[in-house]
Design a protein around this motif. Structure first.
Motif, PDB file in Angstrom:
ATOM      1  N   ASP A 127     -23.498  52.985 -68.249  1.00 60.36           N
ATOM      2  CA  ASP A 127     -22.906  52.858 -69.587  1.00 60.36           C
ATOM      3  C   ASP A 127     -21.648  53.712 -69.705  1.00 60.36           C
ATOM      4  N   GLU A 128     -21.736  54.943 -69.199  1.00 54.37           N
ATOM      5  CA  GLU A 128     -20.577  55.841 -69.312  1.00 54.37           C
ATOM      6  C   GLU A 128     -19.438  55.369 -68.417  1.00 54.37           C
ATOM      7  N   LEU A 129     -19.734  54.894 -67.214  1.00 49.69           N
ATOM      8  CA  LEU A 129     -18.676  54.368 -66.336  1.00 49.69           C
ATOM      9  C   LEU A 129     -17.965  53.180 -66.976  1.00 49.69           C
ATOM     10  N   SER A 130     -18.727  52.311 -67.626  1.00 45.62           N
ATOM     11  CA  SER A 130     -18.084  51.168 -68.276  1.00 45.62           C
ATOM     12  C   SER A 130     -17.171  51.620 -69.402  1.00 45.62           C
ATOM     13  N   GLU A 131     -17.577  52.662 -70.135  1.00 44.73           N
ATOM     14  CA  GLU A 131     -16.719  53.206 -71.203  1.00 44.73           C
ATOM     15  C   GLU A 131     -15.446  53.813 -70.612  1.00 44.73           C
ATOM     16  N   ILE A 132     -15.610  54.561 -69.524  1.00 44.30           N
ATOM     17  CA  ILE A 132     -14.445  55.217 -68.899  1.00 44.30           C
ATOM     18  C   ILE A 132     -13.466  54.176 -68.375  1.00 44.30           C
ATOM     19  N   ILE A 133     -13.941  53.181 -67.662  1.00 45.59           N
ATOM     20  CA  ILE A 133     -13.060  52.166 -67.071  1.00 45.59           C
ATOM     21  C   ILE A 133     -12.428  51.310 -68.161  1.00 45.59           C
ATOM     22  N   THR A 134     -13.192  50.969 -69.198  1.00 45.60           N
ATOM     23  CA  THR A 134     -12.632  50.196 -70.311  1.00 45.60           C
ATOM     24  C   THR A 134     -11.494  50.961 -70.982  1.00 45.60           C
ATOM     25  N   ALA A 135     -11.691  52.274 -71.175  1.00 45.47           N
ATOM     26  CA  ALA A 135     -10.633  53.087 -71.790  1.00 45.47           C
ATOM     27  C   ALA A 135      -9.392  53.136 -70.906  1.00 45.47           C
ATOM     28  N   MET A 136      -9.590  53.235 -69.578  1.00 48.24           N
ATOM     29  CA  MET A 136      -8.439  53.238 -68.660  1.00 48.24           C
ATOM     30  C   MET A 136      -7.652  51.934 -68.770  1.00 48.24           C
ATOM     31  N   LEU A 137      -8.339  50.806 -68.774  1.00 42.88           N
ATOM     32  CA  LEU A 137      -7.670  49.501 -68.838  1.00 42.88           C
ATOM     33  C   LEU A 137      -6.977  49.302 -70.176  1.00 42.88           C
ATOM     34  N   ALA A 138      -7.565  49.840 -71.253  1.00 43.95           N
ATOM     35  CA  ALA A 138      -6.933  49.711 -72.571  1.00 43.95           C
ATOM     36  C   ALA A 138      -5.600  50.431 -72.629  1.00 43.95           C
ATOM     37  N   GLN A 139      -5.464  51.513 -71.866  1.00 50.76           N
ATOM     38  CA  GLN A 139      -4.197  52.251 -71.839  1.00 50.76           C
ATOM     39  C   GLN A 139      -3.147  51.544 -70.983  1.00 50.76           C
ATOM     40  N   GLN A 140      -3.618  50.752 -70.006  1.00 53.03           N
ATOM     41  CA  GLN A 140      -2.680  50.152 -69.051  1.00 53.03           C
ATOM     42  C   GLN A 140      -2.331  48.698 -69.364  1.00 53.03           C
ATOM     43  N   TYR A 141      -3.229  47.979 -70.012  1.00 55.84           N
ATOM     44  CA  TYR A 141      -3.029  46.544 -70.169  1.00 55.84           C
ATOM     45  C   TYR A 141      -3.261  46.134 -71.622  1.00 55.84           C
ATOM     46  N   ASP A 142      -2.550  45.076 -72.025  1.00 55.56           N
ATOM     47  CA  ASP A 142      -2.727  44.560 -73.379  1.00 55.56           C
ATOM     48  C   ASP A 142      -4.080  43.881 -73.532  1.00 55.56           C
ATOM     49  N   GLU A 143      -4.460  43.103 -72.518  1.00 50.88           N
ATOM     50  CA  GLU A 143      -5.759  42.441 -72.551  1.00 50.88           C
ATOM     51  C   GLU A 143      -6.762  43.275 -71.757  1.00 50.88           C
ATOM     52  N   PRO A 195     -11.268  44.233 -71.615  1.00 53.66           N
ATOM     53  CA  PRO A 195     -12.603  43.854 -72.096  1.00 53.66           C
ATOM     54  C   PRO A 195     -13.193  44.936 -72.998  1.00 53.66           C
ATOM     55  N   ASP A 196     -14.301  44.601 -73.654  1.00 53.10           N
ATOM     56  CA  ASP A 196     -15.065  45.667 -74.307  1.00 53.10           C
ATOM     57  C   ASP A 196     -16.036  46.243 -73.275  1.00 53.10           C
ATOM     58  N   SER A 197     -16.691  47.338 -73.649  1.00 52.47           N
ATOM     59  CA  SER A 197     -17.534  48.042 -72.670  1.00 52.47           C
ATOM     60  C   SER A 197     -18.728  47.198 -72.223  1.00 52.47           C
ATOM     61  N   GLU A 198     -19.228  46.302 -73.094  1.00 51.54           N
ATOM     62  CA  GLU A 198     -20.356  45.464 -72.715  1.00 51.54           C
ATOM     63  C   GLU A 198     -19.959  44.452 -71.649  1.00 51.54           C
ATOM     64  N   GLN A 199     -18.778  43.863 -71.814  1.00 53.35           N
ATOM     65  CA  GLN A 199     -18.288  42.940 -70.790  1.00 53.35           C
ATOM     66  C   GLN A 199     -18.056  43.667 -69.475  1.00 53.35           C
ATOM     67  N   MET A 200     -17.517  44.875 -69.570  1.00 49.85           N
ATOM     68  CA  MET A 200     -17.240  45.653 -68.370  1.00 49.85           C
ATOM     69  C   MET A 200     -18.535  46.025 -67.654  1.00 49.85           C
ATOM     70  N   LEU A 201     -19.558  46.378 -68.427  1.00 51.63           N
ATOM     71  CA  LEU A 201     -20.829  46.763 -67.819  1.00 51.63           C
ATOM     72  C   LEU A 201     -21.395  45.606 -67.003  1.00 51.63           C
ATOM     73  N   ALA A 202     -21.343  44.396 -67.544  1.00 50.51           N
ATOM     74  CA  ALA A 202     -21.839  43.233 -66.808  1.00 50.51           C
ATOM     75  C   ALA A 202     -21.018  42.991 -65.552  1.00 50.51           C
ATOM     76  N   HIS A 203     -19.711  43.244 -65.627  1.00 47.46           N
ATOM     77  CA  HIS A 203     -18.826  43.007 -64.493  1.00 47.46           C
ATOM     78  C   HIS A 203     -19.070  44.007 -63.364  1.00 47.46           C
TER      79      HIS A 203
END
Length: 722
Positions: free
Chosen positions: A364-380, A382-390
């Protein structure tokens, strides 16, 4: 006396059988029986109605099943009731009608109590009233039942002039101990008799004591500690709001299985089937195959808190975050994890979470961390739930996490401590080199009884090793169910020719959630002894080591514990006070109650047993015996064993005997062969000790002899080799 009377008294008690003495009781018993029949009919009707009720949704089925279980339990209790559940009656000093006391409550159709439960406040004077403090009673009557009939009864005058004085014949009991002594003089049976009728005032006070703090019940042999412990468990289930709805329940811990067999009928006879009973060995699955640890040094080391505390660092070695940089490629972009990111993810695990259940929090925490990183770098992004499944599809990432935080088995953690000296030294730095060497063994997983507390600590720290795999299988099954239905939905929508396009409603999130929730759940078999329990009763608690106390406390975090024991019967000695011992275990606010009257062991035997223990333990709590058997302790030679038993069996049609100190002697129907340790908590009409001098020296030998001698309720024979 008529044929329908409940009373069946012997000829010598003809005066007690006079109609003026028993007519009122017979009439009341008939009223109780009628009310009970009506209750059974009502409950049967309610059960039939509940079983026939049709419910459509899950909530309705749960509610119906709860009602069915309630009526089934109620019906079982009512059907098991016999009139011998009536213990006696109390006659108030104010002249009002007598109050009848029993093992459960019975009311008439108008709600008037015909029989009050022994655990209710109204019934307390039946047990606690004395002449010094009659508690509003003029008199009390106690019944002795046999074969469903009253074979004897005792009337006790407590205060003033009883309006039922005509019911007190000359040969009635003149004091409150006579019913008790009559019961004590009965022959013993293979299982403990129900003695609720004769609970003494000092015992009743302890049974009814509060349970918010740990309570120590300290008493020597024959003081009724076990009786108090069992009845206290039943009393607390009835009265304590934390236990009344079975939230957490009660665990009763005995010293060994012969003891549990001996007391097995008591709680059910009190109307309680919900108390879990076990020994410490039963708490760990390896207990079934564990051998006895023969090395006293190893026993002492493994009994200490030092090795229990070694489990935490032993597991923590498998919870260290990676330090490598790792790039996670996703459908939305790439994120690179560094040492600090790994540390943050591992630190997100809630304190106290079992190791094997914690990886989900890391993901759960890794998905939050990676989602936050992507939000800073890209316009599009995912949310953390989508990231967790991925993330679950990234095999390299999964491998890194699983390697840094592997699923562990308790057997591996504990076994490695005894197989790898460096591992043990790191986890228990206080051990000397000699102690580390002593704990190593050729077969690290050849479990002994001394290993069981360590196994228990490891399992508690690790949690269910199969939980993570079951969760992943559950999630995969849910995804598969949703995917299959979505294909069907696509087809239905594509083929929908209606004007309203009603099939499009199948796209709703509620349907997705319902499908996921409907997927069958894989459930692990429950560990019914793992706890937590709302209250724990521990008998023979003087024997528990620090490591074993940790097993108890894990199962009762509230510290609502009844601790029953006798320091003078501790096999390994008990030099400190209960308060000092329990404070070291983390229980510093402890109530204390003491029992000092020996109801079991005759004076003739205690005169020989008391010096044995006082020589080794001058401050031993040796109780005072209140009865004599008329049979002196007999000494002889070992060769007399068979003749002694044959003579006793021939002269006594009832009762039980025990041979202590002769392991080769084969137990029979009425004669058991036990060690001093396995005899603890039990009692026998005849006890034969074989060469007690061989039981050992010092405190250990004195305790073994003292425990063995005080198992006898009538006769003690001591045979030696010379």
């Amino acid at each position: 006396m008529t044929q329908t009377s409940t009373f069946d008294l012997p000829a010598r008690h003809a005066a007690k059988a006079a109609p003026q003495c028993i007519t009122r009781d017979d009439a009341h018993f008939a009223t109780i029986a009628e009310a009970l029949s009506a209750d059974i009919a009502d409950v049967e009707h309610n059960l039939e109605t509940a079983l026939s009720q049709q419910t459509g949704d899950a909530a309705g089925r749960v509610e119906r099943d709860a009602r069915v279980k309630h009526f089934q339990n109620r019906l079982k209790g009512l059907r098991s009731f016999q009139l011998d559940a009536v213990l006696g009656r109390m006659t108030p000093a104010d002249g009002t009608d007598p109050v009848y006391v029993g093992r459960l409550a019975v009311h008439d159709q108008d709600g008037k109590p015909l029989l009050v439960d022994w655990r209710s406040p109204v019934a307390e004077p039946f047990f606690a009233a004395t002449r010094a403090d009659p508690m509003g009673l003029a008199s009390r009557r106690r019944y002795r039942w046999g074969g469903g009939r009253i074979r004897d009864y005792w009337d006790e005058t407590l205060s003033g002039t009883d309006d039922q004085s005509s019911e007190l014949p000359a040969d009635a009991s003149p004091d409150e101990e006579s019913a008790l002594l009559a019961t004590l003089n009965q022959a013993r049976t293979p299982q403990m008799r129900n003695v609720l009728t004769t609970i003494a005032a000092d015992q009743d006070a302890i049974i009814r004591a509060g349970a918010r703090r740990p309570l120590v019940v300290d008493g020597g042999p024959g003081t009724g500690k076990t009786i108090v412990a069992l009845h206290r468990a039943a009393y607390l289930l009835y009265t304590d709001p934390r236990l009344r709805d079975r939230r957490g329940g009660v665990l009763f811990v005995g010293p060994h299985h012969p003891y549990l067999h001996y007391v097995a009928d008591i709680l059910p006879s009190l109307g309680e089937d919900d108390v879990r009973t076990c020994t410490l060995t039963d708490m760990v699955s390896e207990g079934e195959i564990a051998s006895i640890e023969a090395d006293p040094e190893v026993v002492e080391l493994k009994a200490s808190r030092q090795l229990i505390e070694a489990i935490e660092p032993a597991v923590a070695l498998y919870e260290e975050p990676p330090t490598l940089e790792f790039s996670v490629a996703t459908d939305w972009g790439t994120a690179t994890l560094g040492a600090q990111d790994w540390a943050d993810a591992f630190d997100a695990v809630d304190p106290g979470t079992p190791h094997n259940l914690a990886r989900e929090q890391i993901w759960d925490e890794l998905s939050e961390i990676i989602t936050a990183m992507l939000a800073q770098q890209y316009d599009e992004h995912p949310d953390s739930e989508q990231m967790l499944a991925h993330l679950g599809y990234d095999e390299d990432l999964v491998s890194i996490v699983h390697k840094a935080w592997p699923i562990l088995e308790a057997t591996d953690v504990v076994g490695d401590l005894f197989e790898i000296p460096a591992y043990l030294r790191r986890c228990a730095p206080g051990l000397s080199s000699a102690e580390v060497l002593a704990l190593q063994r050729d077969e690290p997983r050849a479990w002994t009884d001394a290993d069981l507390p360590l196994m228990d600590a490891a399992r508690h720290r690790l949690g269910d090793s199969g939980a993570d795999a079951r969760r992943r299988r559950q999630e995969a099954a849910q995804r598969e169910t949703v995917d299959e239905v979505e294909l069907m939905v696509d087809y239905l929508i594509a083929s929908d020719s209606s004007d309203m396009k009603e099939m499009s409603m199948l796209r709703g999130q509620d349907l997705r959630n319902a499908l996921a929730d409907a997927t069958p759940v894989e459930v692990a078999s429950p560990d019914v002894l793992a706890g937590p329990f709302a209250h724990v009763v521990v008998d023979e608690a003087q024997e528990l080591s620090e490591a074993q106390w940790a097993m108890i406390l894990r199962r009762c975090p509230s510290r609502s514990i009844t601790i029953v024991g006798d320091r003078a019967q501790a096999a390994h000695g008990f030099p400190e006070s209960w308060q000092q011992r329990l404070a070291r275990m983390g229980m510093d606010r402890v109530e204390h109650a003491s029992l000092s009257i020996n109801y079991r062991t005759p004076v003739e035997i205690m005169e020989h047993a008391a010096p044995v223990i006082r020589e080794a333990l001058p401050d031993a709590n040796v109780p005072t015996s209140i009865r004599e058997s008329g049979t002196p302790v007999r000494y002889g030679l070992v060769e007399e064993l068979e003749a002694t038993l044959e003579t006793w069996l021939r002269e006594n049609e009832d009762g039980t005997a025990c041979v202590i100190g002769r392991p080769t002697y084969q137990s029979g129907d009425r004669v058991l062969s036990l060690t001093p340790m396995l005899a603890k908590g039990l009692e026998f009409d005849l006890v034969v000790l074989i060469d007690p001098a061989a039981f050992g020296e010092g405190v250990r030998g004195a305790v073994a002899r003292y425990v063995s001698m005080t198992r006898a309720t009538r006769e003690l024979v001591i045979l030696s080799g010379r």
